[in-house]
Design a protein around this motif. Structure first.
Motif: not given
Length: 324
Positions: A97-101, A126-132, A142-148
């Motif tokens: 999963i990639a998501t924000t803090h 779980i990977h953290q990052g900015n929306p882009e 690189a990840v299955d799900f984006a949550i933002a």
């Protein structure tokens, strides 16, 4: 043509044409990668890369088309493997999963805890990052799900589904004058320095637009991607904080109070998305339902099958989203 050759090809393209770096990441040798790419070019009858001596300097037009197809082939191979695993070992696998803090810190913990109980053998990352960054990770596989929340309209070709509404709170020390303002207004808030999210994070664009519509120019003195950083500087007296209401925890944020600001800003919607073609295993569906209970398997499958974005949007009309 071998799958290994396609993997080598993508690794080189994704590592700025640096064969040595690609080989290191593939745990193989640089000469082996170069040889396999040469063999692939010979078989296809066209150069994939432009060269200056032994140095790769660019990608040919034919190479760009070949790389795009190679990406899809490898995604399909992964989907075939996932389909087999769903029947041979349904409780085992991986979910990334990639998501924000804000999501990772304040919304996901209970979901993750329950998911781990249900699927202890699933490797969860779980990977953290900015929306882009989140968008790029999900769209690139690189990840299955984006949550933002922000920039979901710009999330490439991701299939985005609404999960919940949330709004904002004004965070101040207990003795701050704003706590006595009834009703709370944007004009009153704009009189003080503001600490809030970096633009592009957690509904920041809607916050800015609300002030703009009232012809106000807030004095933003510090921005951060992390709600805990915002609260830290509010405690130090740098300004008043504007953050997601869910990020205020009375039992932990002693010395601070939260003033409801839901009447001042339009609600934001957090969405979960994934790339078309991703094979969803049962544990994927179960995670989605834990995060957003209204997104049952039938509705997710209907969204995947929708012929257009307009048809997909219509599926979610009338659904009541939970509020944070």
């Amino acid at each position: 043509m071998k799958l290994q050759q396609l993997r080598f090809l993508l690794a080189v393209a994704q590592n700025n044409l640096n064969v040595t770096t690609a080989a290191d990441r593939l745990f193989t040798s640089q000469p082996g990668v170069s040889k396999q790419i040469r063999l692939l070019e010979e078989e296809l009858g066209v150069p994939i890369f432009q060269r200056s001596g032994r140095q790769l300097t660019g990608i040919t037009p034919a190479g760009k088309a070949i790389i795009a197809h190679a990406e899809q082939v490898l995604k399909d191979v992964d989907a075939i493997r996932d389909a087999a695993n769903e029947y041979s070992d349904p409780k085992n696998g991986s979910l990334s999963i990639a998501t924000t803090h804000t999501q990772a810190r304040y919304v996901l913990p209970k979901v993750i805890q329950q998911f781990r109980t249900n699927y202890p053998k699933v490797d969860l990352q779980i990977h953290q990052g900015n929306p882009e960054q989140i968008s790029e990770m999900a769209a690139g596989g690189a990840v299955d799900f984006a949550i933002a929340t922000e920039a979901t309209a710009d999330f490439g070709n991701l299939l985005m589904m609404p999960c919940y509404h949330w709004n904002r709170a004004i965070i101040t020390p207990h003795d701050h004058p704003l706590s006595q303002v009834q009703p709370l207004t944007l004009e009153a808030i704009a009189q003080y320095p503001i600490v809030t999210y970096v633009f592009g994070f957690t509904g920041r664009s809607q916050l800015d637009e609300a002030f703009r519509q009232h012809h106000l120019e807030p004095q933003v003195v510090l921005t951060a991607t992390d709600a805990d950083v915002i609260k830290t500087y509010v405690k130090l007296g740098l300004g008043v904080g504007i953050l997601a209401k869910m990020a205020y925890q009375p039992e932990l944020d002693q010395g601070l109070c939260a003033l409801d600001a839901s009447h001042l800003f339009p609600p934001s919607i957090t969405r979960l998305g994934f790339r078309p073609g991703l094979f969803l295993r049962q544990f994927h569906y179960d995670f989605i339902a834990l995060f957003a209970p209204h997104l049952e398997r039938e509705l997710v499958d209907a969204a995947i099958a929708a012929a257009s974005e307009q048809e997909r949007t219509a599926l979610f009309q009338g659904i009541t989203l939970k509020h944070y």
